[in-house]
Write an enzyme that holds these catalytic residues in place. Structure first.
Site, PDB file in Angstrom:
ATOM      1  N   GLU A  58      28.890  -9.413  22.341  1.00  0.00           N
ATOM      2  CA  GLU A  58      28.375  -9.803  21.031  1.00  0.00           C
ATOM      3  C   GLU A  58      27.273  -8.811  20.632  1.00  0.00           C
ATOM      4  OE1 GLU A  58      25.820 -13.236  21.430  1.00  0.00           O
ATOM      5  OE2 GLU A  58      26.081 -13.824  19.331  1.00  0.00           O
ATOM      6  N   LYS A 153      31.423 -15.771  14.068  1.00  0.00           N
ATOM      7  CA  LYS A 153      30.878 -16.825  14.936  1.00  0.00           C
ATOM      8  C   LYS A 153      30.613 -18.092  14.140  1.00  0.00           C
ATOM      9  CE  LYS A 153      27.015 -17.370  18.207  1.00  0.00           C
ATOM     10  NZ  LYS A 153      25.873 -16.608  18.796  1.00  0.00           N
ATOM     11  N   CYS A 225      29.929 -15.951  21.965  1.00  0.00           N
ATOM     12  CA  CYS A 225      28.759 -16.541  22.582  1.00  0.00           C
ATOM     13  C   CYS A 225      28.685 -18.070  22.533  1.00  0.00           C
ATOM     14  CB  CYS A 225      27.504 -15.915  21.995  1.00  0.00           C
ATOM     15  SG  CYS A 225      26.123 -16.032  23.126  1.00  0.00           S
TER      16      CYS A 225
HETATM   17  N1  ING Z   1      23.068 -17.328  22.686  1.00  0.00           N
HETATM   18  C1  ING Z   1      23.038 -18.470  23.499  1.00  0.00           C
HETATM   19  C2  ING Z   1      24.413 -18.997  23.907  1.00  0.00           C
HETATM   20  O1  ING Z   1      24.941 -19.940  23.351  1.00  0.00           O
HETATM   21  C3  ING Z   1      22.063 -20.605  24.020  1.00  0.00           C
HETATM   22  C4  ING Z   1      22.165 -19.554  22.957  1.00  0.00           C
HETATM   23  C5  ING Z   1      21.636 -20.253  25.301  1.00  0.00           C
HETATM   24  C6  ING Z   1      22.425 -21.889  23.741  1.00  0.00           C
HETATM   25  C7  ING Z   1      21.591 -21.210  26.305  1.00  0.00           C
HETATM   26  C8  ING Z   1      22.368 -22.872  24.721  1.00  0.00           C
HETATM   27  C9  ING Z   1      21.949 -22.543  26.012  1.00  0.00           C
HETATM   28  O2  ING Z   1      24.902 -18.463  24.884  1.00  0.00           O
HETATM   29  C10 ING Z   1      23.842 -17.036  21.624  1.00  0.00           C
HETATM   30  N2  ING Z   1      23.673 -15.799  21.100  1.00  0.00           N
HETATM   31  O3  ING Z   1      24.636 -17.840  21.143  1.00  0.00           O
END
Ligand code: ING
Length: 387
Positions: A58, A153, A225
């Site tokens: 990403e 996304k 992601c």
């Molecule tokens: N980053 C993270 C993801 O979903 C996150 C945000 C991290 C959400 C950890 C929940 C727990 O992997 C992105 N860019 O979406």
């Protein structure tokens, strides 16, 4: 450079050698030319190991800028690729695609997309930009030298406004609109021999039972992601027969403001381990429950750079780049948090076991009972009990 490859001695007719091209940190100050050199180097390494499909993370062309609060359009716009010239001619992407085409390698890559002025009927995320921005990934086919698919996304984590007390932020809702293309699987030509093709008697609009499932060109899908945390996203692809899901990510290793602080993970090291556990859990469950391969590619390590300030700031991202089989089995995982490739030969025929037995959707799903999944966005608890 971490590399890791394992090949099987016998290739079946639906075998593909795929590569996860992991990126170490991209700092706010990292020049695009250096990023492009790194992407090219990973492509070469993957090609040298026989890969026919390379997946990048990403936001592979920039630092993870949603960690910072920007207030002005002109500060944010440089992170975004304009749609014109077409993405195929984009100066940022075209060198990668040209090299991939010359090597006969398909590529999936994530970047910040500017889709032009915000249409009147769409409110821009938070007024930070007059343009419509998406967190996007595209699939480039070497055989056709075209962009076959684009995913925007859908699931944006975090907040639209920075929290005053927060040390680092997760502001994707501030800079991106939720993806408006849905979840559309597509077929990748030229990846496996003897794929069933549409003929005059079974034109591409032929009903799904006009051919044996799992015999056409590979059915591919893209997640970005946070999408991988939502089973609905995986199932939309599973219902299209997805055989291989491509997922790039930038996942924070420690962000108590975003994630809260679990009782058993109060230190940054423990938080990173928990983030890796949840990452693997989502990846393995998604693959297993939809009987498909998935490849998960990190941009990882500690990204630095705070606009307008000397201090570098620290934004740790987890690694965990890996390839998962259709039984939820981890086929390989990359160590470390720097640039590296993980290469595996996978046999899409392995998906048939799950798709024709435990997860034969046609045989076992009961859609008449699933209404809540699309009727309710949030939680509606049962009524309280009386005294
Ligand atoms: N980053 C993270 C993801 O979903 C996150 C945000 C991290 C959400 C950890 C929940 C727990 O992997 C992105 N860019 O979406």
């Amino acid at each position: 450079m971490a590399t890791n490859s394992a090949t099987t001695s016998v290739s079946s007719s639906r075998s593909i050698t795929i590569a996860a091209a992991q990126l170490g940190p991209i700092h706010l100050s990292t020049p695009l030319s250096l990023i492009q050199d790194r992407l090219q180097d990973l492509l070469t390494k993957a090609s040298d190991q026989g890969a026919k499909l390379v997946v990048y993370p990403e936001l592979a062309l920039s630092t993870f800028f949603p960690r910072q609060p920007y207030d002005k359009d002109e500060d944010v716009e440089p992170f975004f690729l304009p749609q014109s010239p077409s993405l195929l001619e984009s100066p940022s992407l075209s060198p990668i695609f040209a090299r991939a085409a010359s090597l006969g390698i398909d590529v999936s890559i994530g970047f910040a997309e500017c889709a032009g002025p915000t249409p009147d009927n769409v409110s821009s995320q938070t007024g930070v930009s007059s343009h419509q921005h998406f967190n996007t990934a595209v699939y480039f086919s070497a055989k056709t030298s075209t962009i076959l698919a684009k995913h925007r996304k859908v699931h944006l984590p975090g907040t639209t406004a920075p929290k005053p007390s927060a040390t680092c932020h997760q502001l994707e809702k501030r800079y991106f609109s939720p993806g408006n293309l849905g979840f559309n699987a597509f077929r990748g030509p030229g990846l496996v021999p003897n794929a069933a093709k549409a003929t005059a008697s079974s034109p591409d609009s032929a009903p799904p039972d006009a051919w044996d499932p799992g015999t056409g060109d590979p059915i591919l899908s893209i997640l970005i992601c946070n999408d991988r945390r939502w089973p609905e996203a995986w199932r939309c692809y599973g219902l299209q027969g997805a055989e291989l899901i491509l997922c790039g990510y930038n996942t924070t290793a420690f962000n108590p403001d975003l994630l809260g602080t679990p009782k058993n993970a109060t230190t940054p090291e423990a938080a990173k381990e928990e983030a890796l556990f949840h990452h693997r859990l989502c990846a393995q469950a998604g693959s297993y429950q939809n009987a498909c391969f998935s490849v998960h590619v990190a941009k990882c390590g500690v990204e630095r750079g705070v606009p307008g300030r000397e201090d570098e700031g620290e934004f740790p991202l987890i690694g965990g780049t890996m390839i998962v089989g259709p039984d939820g089995d981890i086929r390989g995982e990359l160590e470390g948090e720097e640039d590296g490739v993980l290469v595996r030969e996978i046999d899409l025929a392995d998906c048939r076991r799950g798709k024709e037995r435990v997860f034969d959707f046609e045989k076992h799903r009961r859609v008449e009972t699933y209404g809540r999944i699309v009727d309710s966005t949030g939680v509606k608890e049962p009524p309280l009990l009386k005294e």
